[in-house]
Enzyme design. Structure first.
Site, mmCIF file in Angstrom:
data_model
loop_
_atom_site.group_PDB
_atom_site.id
_atom_site.type_symbol
_atom_site.label_atom_id
_atom_site.label_comp_id
_atom_site.label_asym_id
_atom_site.label_seq_id
_atom_site.Cartn_x
_atom_site.Cartn_y
_atom_site.Cartn_z
ATOM 1 N NE ARG A 271 65.691 -32.837 33.977
ATOM 2 C CZ ARG A 271 65.075 -31.869 34.425
ATOM 3 N NH1 ARG A 271 65.053 -31.590 35.526
ATOM 4 N NH2 ARG A 271 64.644 -30.870 33.532
ATOM 5 C CG HIS B 28 72.001 -27.876 36.367
ATOM 6 N ND1 HIS B 28 71.268 -27.279 37.229
ATOM 7 C CD2 HIS B 28 71.161 -28.083 35.124
ATOM 8 C CE1 HIS B 28 70.152 -27.012 37.044
ATOM 9 N NE2 HIS B 28 70.119 -27.710 35.666
ATOM 10 C CB SER C 201 66.205 -25.934 39.523
ATOM 11 O OG SER C 201 67.485 -26.131 38.949
ATOM 12 C CE LYS D 250 61.799 -23.627 33.814
ATOM 13 N NZ LYS D 250 62.767 -24.529 33.466
HETATM 14 P P1 ADP Z 1 65.814 -24.184 31.540
HETATM 15 O O1 ADP Z 1 65.051 -23.352 32.212
HETATM 16 O O2 ADP Z 1 66.451 -23.741 30.387
HETATM 17 O O3 ADP Z 1 65.398 -25.719 31.131
HETATM 18 P P2 ADP Z 1 67.295 -25.525 33.524
HETATM 19 O O4 ADP Z 1 68.318 -24.951 34.596
HETATM 20 O O5 ADP Z 1 66.003 -26.328 34.390
HETATM 21 O O6 ADP Z 1 67.052 -24.543 32.709
HETATM 22 O O7 ADP Z 1 68.071 -26.787 32.807
HETATM 23 C C1 ADP Z 1 69.211 -26.311 32.191
HETATM 24 C C2 ADP Z 1 69.526 -27.615 31.221
HETATM 25 O O8 ADP Z 1 70.050 -28.548 32.065
HETATM 26 C C3 ADP Z 1 68.344 -28.256 30.530
HETATM 27 O O9 ADP Z 1 68.898 -28.670 29.212
HETATM 28 C C4 ADP Z 1 67.927 -29.201 31.402
HETATM 29 O O10 ADP Z 1 67.366 -30.559 30.838
HETATM 30 C C5 ADP Z 1 69.370 -29.690 32.103
HETATM 31 N N1 ADP Z 1 68.988 -30.537 33.345
HETATM 32 C C6 ADP Z 1 68.381 -30.082 34.201
HETATM 33 N N2 ADP Z 1 68.270 -30.883 35.301
HETATM 34 C C7 ADP Z 1 69.222 -31.773 35.017
HETATM 35 C C8 ADP Z 1 69.755 -32.955 35.593
HETATM 36 N N3 ADP Z 1 69.451 -33.388 36.884
HETATM 37 N N4 ADP Z 1 70.597 -33.629 35.022
HETATM 38 C C9 ADP Z 1 71.029 -33.342 33.726
HETATM 39 N N5 ADP Z 1 70.780 -32.394 33.249
HETATM 40 C C10 ADP Z 1 69.610 -31.586 33.770
#
Ligand code: ADP
Length: 164
Positions: free
Chosen positions: A92, A18, A130, A42
């Site tokens: 990803r 992130h 996450s 989640k």
């Molecule tokens: P959500 O529940 O909205 O998917 P996340 O916290 O899982 O929330 O992810 C938020 C955003 O960050 C999403 O667009 C996800 O694809 C992106 N994301 C998650 N992990 C990574 C990562 N390791 N690298 C880049 N982007 C990521």
């Protein structure tokens, strides 16, 4: 007109993947607003307010990045109320693409003024999620390579000595 982007996510917790996305977005836009949402499905570990505080500390060196807790509202509506013209999401994998393309399509129908911008995850972070961080931390294992230092500390405090 200044280019304002919202980067919404569960961020439970905020990972180095992130952070990489935010760093890159902060160079593309005048302002980036990270919006923390709570996705009940989640099994959230941190509250939106906890996430906001942790992420604020993790991005303190990026002057054009701000962090808010997403109110109980459709993300595109919130983006519009902030005056954001862009919504940033990270990709990803093909699985992320399939899901994100559906969300972006609906969002473009609901709010054509808000353009979704995808940033391809750095190969280093493509396998980082996450949920994986939570699982590793729940066993008391070291997550310092996966998340910013203050978040590794908060995870350690959350799980304490209790190893699942
Ligand atoms: P959500 O529940 O909205 O998917 P996340 O916290 O899982 O929330 O992810 C938020 C955003 O960050 C999403 O667009 C996800 O694809 C992106 N994301 C998650 N992990 C990574 C990562 N390791 N690298 C880049 N982007 C990521």
């Amino acid at each position: 007109m200044s280019r304002k982007a919202i980067f919404p996510g569960s961020f439970d917790p905020f990972t180095n993947g992130h952070l990489d996305t935010v760093q890159r977005a902060s160079k593309l836009f005048d302002e980036v607003i990270i919006a923390c949402m709570t996705n009940i499905k989640k099994h959230p570990l941190f509250t939106a307010e906890e996430k906001q505080m942790l992420i604020e500390a993790a991005v303190a060196d990026l002057p054009n990045v701000n962090v808010v807790a997403l109110p109980h509202q459709l993300t595109v509506n919130f983006a519009q109320s902030l005056g954001a013209q862009y919504m940033v999401r990270g990709l990803r994998s093909p699985q992320d693409f399939a899901y994100e393309a559906d969300v972006a399509t609906i969002n473009s129908q609901l709010a054509p003024q808000v353009e979704t911008v995808f940033l391809l995850a750095d190969p280093k972070y493509r396998n980082l999620s996450s949920s994986m961080v939570k699982e590793v931390a729940s066993f008391g294992a070291d997550v310092s390579q996966l998340v910013p230092a203050n978040i590794a500390e908060a995870l350690h405090e959350k799980f304490g000595d209790h190893h699942a």
